[in-house]
Design a protein around this motif. Structure first.
Motif, PDB file in Angstrom:
ATOM      1  N   GLY A  73     -15.524  13.554  -0.738  1.00 23.61           N
ATOM      2  CA  GLY A  73     -15.689  13.544  -2.191  1.00 23.61           C
ATOM      3  C   GLY A  73     -14.359  13.521  -2.909  1.00 23.61           C
ATOM      4  N   LEU A  74     -13.399  14.294  -2.424  1.00 27.13           N
ATOM      5  CA  LEU A  74     -12.063  14.303  -3.014  1.00 27.13           C
ATOM      6  C   LEU A  74     -11.408  12.944  -2.887  1.00 27.13           C
ATOM      7  CD1 LEU A  74      -9.713  15.913  -4.264  1.00 27.13           C
ATOM      8  CD2 LEU A  74      -9.031  16.520  -1.944  1.00 27.13           C
ATOM      9  N   SER A  75     -11.519  12.344  -1.733  1.00 23.63           N
ATOM     10  CA  SER A  75     -10.942  11.021  -1.511  1.00 23.63           C
ATOM     11  C   SER A  75     -11.586   9.979  -2.422  1.00 23.63           C
ATOM     12  CB  SER A  75     -11.125  10.624  -0.041  1.00 23.63           C
ATOM     13  OG  SER A  75     -10.701   9.317   0.172  1.00 23.63           O
ATOM     14  N   THR A  76     -12.896  10.021  -2.511  1.00 22.81           N
ATOM     15  CA  THR A  76     -13.604   9.067  -3.366  1.00 22.81           C
ATOM     16  C   THR A  76     -13.255   9.290  -4.837  1.00 22.81           C
ATOM     17  OG1 THR A  76     -15.413   9.009  -1.777  1.00 22.81           O
ATOM     18  CG2 THR A  76     -15.883   8.196  -3.997  1.00 22.81           C
ATOM     19  N   GLY A  77     -13.225  10.543  -5.252  1.00 16.79           N
ATOM     20  CA  GLY A  77     -12.870  10.853  -6.639  1.00 16.79           C
ATOM     21  C   GLY A  77     -11.464  10.400  -6.990  1.00 16.79           C
ATOM     22  N   LEU A  78     -10.530  10.620  -6.094  1.00 15.08           N
ATOM     23  CA  LEU A  78      -9.158  10.165  -6.334  1.00 15.08           C
ATOM     24  C   LEU A  78      -9.098   8.647  -6.436  1.00 15.08           C
ATOM     25  CD1 LEU A  78      -7.057  12.449  -3.973  1.00 15.08           C
ATOM     26  CD2 LEU A  78      -6.986  12.409  -6.460  1.00 15.08           C
ATOM     27  N   VAL A  89     -11.541   6.569  -7.298  1.00 21.06           N
ATOM     28  CA  VAL A  89     -12.261   6.062  -8.469  1.00 21.06           C
ATOM     29  C   VAL A  89     -11.475   6.303  -9.753  1.00 21.06           C
ATOM     30  CG1 VAL A  89     -14.315   6.453  -9.887  1.00 21.06           C
ATOM     31  CG2 VAL A  89     -14.536   6.207  -7.414  1.00 21.06           C
ATOM     32  N   PHE A  90     -10.878   7.481  -9.881  1.00 20.99           N
ATOM     33  CA  PHE A  90     -10.211   7.843 -11.132  1.00 20.99           C
ATOM     34  C   PHE A  90      -8.713   7.572 -11.126  1.00 20.99           C
ATOM     35  CE2 PHE A  90     -14.026  10.567 -11.166  1.00 20.99           C
ATOM     36  CZ  PHE A  90     -14.620  10.021 -12.289  1.00 20.99           C
ATOM     37  N   ILE A 100      -5.120   9.596  -0.469  1.00 24.74           N
ATOM     38  CA  ILE A 100      -6.513   9.156  -0.493  1.00 24.74           C
ATOM     39  C   ILE A 100      -6.958   8.790   0.924  1.00 24.74           C
ATOM     40  CG2 ILE A 100      -8.073   7.356  -1.311  1.00 24.74           C
ATOM     41  CD1 ILE A 100      -6.419   7.316  -3.904  1.00 24.74           C
TER      42      ILE A 100
END
Length: 95
Positions: free
Chosen positions: A45-50, A52-53, A66
């Motif tokens: 989730g952290l990797s995906t959030g980084l 995406v944003f 990432i």
């Protein structure tokens, strides 16, 4: 016909064989697998959030964390899903 889990175990056999090898005693608790699932999903989730944003025009070096967070999360989820009790115990270092 083989199940998806069997096919996945064959695909990740090189990784799992290293963790499941040996005959040393190990200490396993079911909670360790649950914590590995949660940790893996948090890292993914952290990797995906980084990813995406991430603002446009950011230095490409920002992709290194990432990638690292993604790989750690993927590793944890694979071991939690497919690994034996010994593999999960070895991830946590309990032998």
């Amino acid at each position: 016909m083989p199940t998806p889990k069997t096919l996945a175990r064959q695909l990740f056999a090189p990784l799992l064989d290293k963790l499941e090898g040996g005959d040393q005693p190990h200490r396993y608790t079911p909670r360790a697998r649950l914590i590995l699932w949660v940790t893996g999903l948090l890292f993914l989730g952290l990797s995906t959030g980084l990813a995406v944003f991430l603002p446009e025009g950011t230095d490409p070096a920002a992709l290194i964390p990432i990638g690292i967070f993604g790989l750690v999360g993927f590793f944890a989820v694979v071991v939690a899903w497919l690994g034996s009790e010994r593999a999960v115990a070895r991830v946590w270092g309990s032998r």
